[in-house]
Design an enzyme around this catalytic site. Structure first.
Site, PDB file in Angstrom:
ATOM      1  CD  GLU A  69      -2.736   0.917  -4.534  1.00 39.04           C
ATOM      2  OE1 GLU A  69      -3.741   1.060  -5.265  1.00 39.04           O
ATOM      3  OE2 GLU A  69      -2.711   0.161  -3.523  1.00 39.04           O
ATOM      4  CD  GLU A  77      -3.138   0.710   2.153  1.00 42.24           C
ATOM      5  OE1 GLU A  77      -3.056   1.282   3.257  1.00 42.24           O
ATOM      6  OE2 GLU A  77      -4.051  -0.095   1.864  1.00 42.24           O
ATOM      7  CB  SER A  98      -5.267   0.651  -1.371  1.00 34.86           C
ATOM      8  OG  SER A  98      -4.330  -0.377  -1.585  1.00 34.86           O
ATOM      9  CD  GLU A 137     -11.959  -9.166   3.538  1.00 36.25           C
ATOM     10  OE1 GLU A 137     -11.210  -8.328   3.003  1.00 36.25           O
ATOM     11  OE2 GLU A 137     -11.828  -9.510   4.734  1.00 36.25           O
ATOM     12  CE  LYS A 187     -11.019  -8.292   7.984  1.00 37.99           C
ATOM     13  NZ  LYS A 187     -10.192  -7.908   6.804  1.00 37.99           N
ATOM     14  CB  CYS A 200     -10.103  -3.947  14.197  1.00 37.20           C
ATOM     15  SG  CYS A 200      -9.914  -3.613  12.442  1.00 37.20           S
ATOM     16  CD  GLU A 229     -14.599  -9.609  -5.498  1.00 35.83           C
ATOM     17  OE1 GLU A 229     -15.008  -8.672  -4.790  1.00 35.83           O
ATOM     18  OE2 GLU A 229     -15.340 -10.527  -5.915  1.00 35.83           O
ATOM     19  CB  CYS A 233      -7.432  -2.889   6.080  1.00 31.95           C
ATOM     20  SG  CYS A 233      -5.744  -2.513   5.582  1.00 31.95           S
TER      21      CYS A 233
END
Length: 573
Positions: free
Chosen positions: A280, A277, A317, A359, A356, A500, A364, A297
């Site tokens: 990037e 990251e 990102s 996710e 999560k 989190c 993908e 994230c």
């Protein structure tokens, strides 16, 4: 304006803007509540006075008054524990129980249900009023959550946190009278904050522990677990330890007690995330393209931008989350190093987050037709699993993470806190741009306010940064980005207020102020970081090794294949 009041015979001088309940809590006077919700840092005080459990007696008033919605006034004389008050509260709770599926012994919230606790406090031993339930006693899954209207007491907390804090308005009250219920969360991003505030078992998380147990009993599978940084400062709470206690080493041993083949730290790929990251970001910054870069994230935040702001999907990102990066590395680099067929690896991730789970199912994020992460369990689930298997966490010897993809720096630990990802990026960017990091503590991006702005000078470069937690705050910032009013180089967004450490899969904080719990967990995370020998991601020797032996360099073709992803316009879902 200050006023003088009396509560249970004692005099107090307080601001007239306060309610009876807030004054009582300030002075340690117990008044039970069910529908009241306050989230201090979000400036939310939800006080619908719908449950009437907080009724109190005020001299000169004919009827009892709800403490949560009654402001104090000069000379007010209040009694919170008279026979009349207690009987009224008991009747209110008995009426709630009359339309409640009282199968507590098999309820997922058994032992952590506020309705159950209040009923016990009031000495209710039988159902005084019986009749037909307004809704069938049945759980239905919806976007990673389980909903049971028969257990709902219509307190409105879930609606309030979804609308006022998260700014999503995925749920609302539907129908009328006896058949009122909370609607299906059609725009839900699975952040889980509604689950955290629900006082009963009406909203709970999906339980995946049976999948883990089945995998552990399959001799043909190599079962690997990786743990998020926020889990180590919350798991101990389920075993009676103070909020924020670090139980990393005992948590590691607990996995081995259950039979996991390898125990790794997601912090390793948090460091890897920073390498990708930060590279990037610097590339975008130098070109002046696709700015501000927004962190990726948090899966709740990613789903939010996909559904609410698809026109800005060029800004996040392309990095996968540390959890997904770990799965990709475990089923490629680690599998090759150890001669394991990736198809035989079952990767279990211990996370503080309900999103999560959702996710892990994103197609993908697969590599070579394999999911990066097979099963996600939350801290609540794992604690229940340990207790079920008789593992006494506090009595275990200390353990260490397995090598190769287990070592990490302090920069990875702070991912658990709002502002942590931004600070970790700043540390590595500073090292790359100037050759050293004289002070690794970028305190300008720390804190608990929902939106924080900071200008950080790195050498001759000034970076305009923004840190956001809570999706309601994210909406305000993204609207400014769309209009051109905001002029940032990078933005960190986390769906849950505080980050989190306050995720939807964390233990319930019954009987304590949410803000105190968050602060305790955050302080522990920063303490872990401060004690690490290495605190800058690019200094991690295992990270250097994986690039030398496997990935080549950050943002390489190989790195993009394994560690990066893309997003979708989901506004029509």
């Amino acid at each position: 304006m200050l006023v003088n009041i009396t509560i249970n015979g004692k005099q107090y001088t307080e601001d007239s803007s306060l309610t009876i309940l807030r004054v009582a809590r300030k002075h340690g006077i117990r008044i039970p509540t069910l529908c009241y919700l306050t989230l201090e840092e979000s400036c939310l005080e939800h006080r619908p006075a719908s449950c009437r459990v907080c009724l109190v007696e005020v001299e000169g008033r004919r009827n009892l008054l709800p403490a949560c919605a009654t402001q104090i006034a000069e000379g007010m004389v209040i009694k919170t524990n008279t026979r009349k008050v207690i009987e009224a509260r008991r009747t209110v709770v008995e009426l709630l129980l009359s339309n409640h599926s009282n199968d507590c012994v098999k309820c997922p919230k058994n032992g952590k249900c506020k309705l159950q606790n209040v009923a016990q406090e009031l000495g209710i031993r039988e159902i005084a009023y019986e009749g037909e339930l307004s809704h069938e006693n049945k759980y239905e899954e919806s976007r990673g959550l389980l909903r049971n209207p028969s257990k709902c007491i219509l307190c409105g907390k879930c609606v309030a946190v979804c609308k006022e804090v998260q700014g999503i308005e995925a749920i609302s009250a539907t129908n009328r009278g006896f058949y009122t219920q909370i609607s299906d969360p059609s725009k839900c991003v699975s952040c889980g904050q509604c689950v955290q505030v629900c006082p009963t078992g009406a909203l709970v998380q999906v339980d995946s522990t049976h999948l883990v147990e089945a995998a552990l009993e399959d001799p043909s599978k190599v079962v690997i677990v990786n743990t998020a940084p926020a889990t180590r400062v919350s798991l101990g709470e389920e075993f009676g330890l103070p909020y924020g206690t670090d139980v990393t080493k005992k948590m590691i041993s607990s996995f081995r007690e259950l039979g996991f083949d390898k125990v790794f730290d997601t912090n390793f790929t948090a460091d890897l995330t920073i390498m990708e990251e930060a590279t990037e970001f610097l590339n975008r910054f130098k070109k002046g393209e696709n700015l501000p870069l927004i962190t990726s994230c948090c899966p709740g935040w990613v789903k939010f931008i996909e559904t609410q702001y698809p026109e800005l999907l060029h800004l996040p990102s392309s990095c996968k989350s540390p959890m997904e990066m770990f799965g990709a590395v475990a089923k490629s680099y680690y599998a090759e190093k150890n001669g394991i067929d990736p198809k035989n690896i079952v990767l279990v991730s211990l996370m503080p987050c309900l999103a999560k789970k959702r996710e892990a199912d994103r197609p993908e994020l697969e590599n070579d037709g394999l999911k990066n992460v097979d099963i996600v369990i939350t801290v609540k689930e794992y604690a229940e699993m340990l207790k079920r298997h008789g593992v006494k966490l506090l009595e275990l010897e200390d353990g260490e993470f397995d090598p190769l993809i287990g070592d990490s720096t302090g920069a990875a630990d702070i991912f658990a806190n709002t502002g942590g990802v931004m600070e970790a990026v700043a540390r590595t960017a500073t090292k790359w741009l100037t050759g050293e990091v004289k002070n690794v503590d970028f305190e300008a991006v720390r804190g608990l306010s929902g939106t924080r702005e900071a200008t950080v000078k790195i050498g001759d470069v000034e970076l305009r940064l923004c840190v956001v937690s809570g999706l309601g705050n994210a909406r305000k910032v993204l609207d400014k980005v769309k209009s051109g009013e905001a002029n940032y180089h990078a933005i960190e967004i986390m769906a849950c207020p505080g980050g989190c450490v306050n995720g939807g899969g964390q233990p319930y904080h019954i009987g304590h102020r949410q803000i105190d719990v968050i602060k305790a967990r955050q302080a522990s995370i920063y303490n872990i970081d401060s004690k690490k020998e290495l605190r800058v991601s690019c200094d991690n020797p295992e990270i250097k090794k994986i690039y030398d032996e496997y990935l080549g360099e950050p943002n390489s073709h190989k790195a993009h294949e394994l560690l990066h992803t893309h997003y979708h316009d989901c506004s029509e879902e």
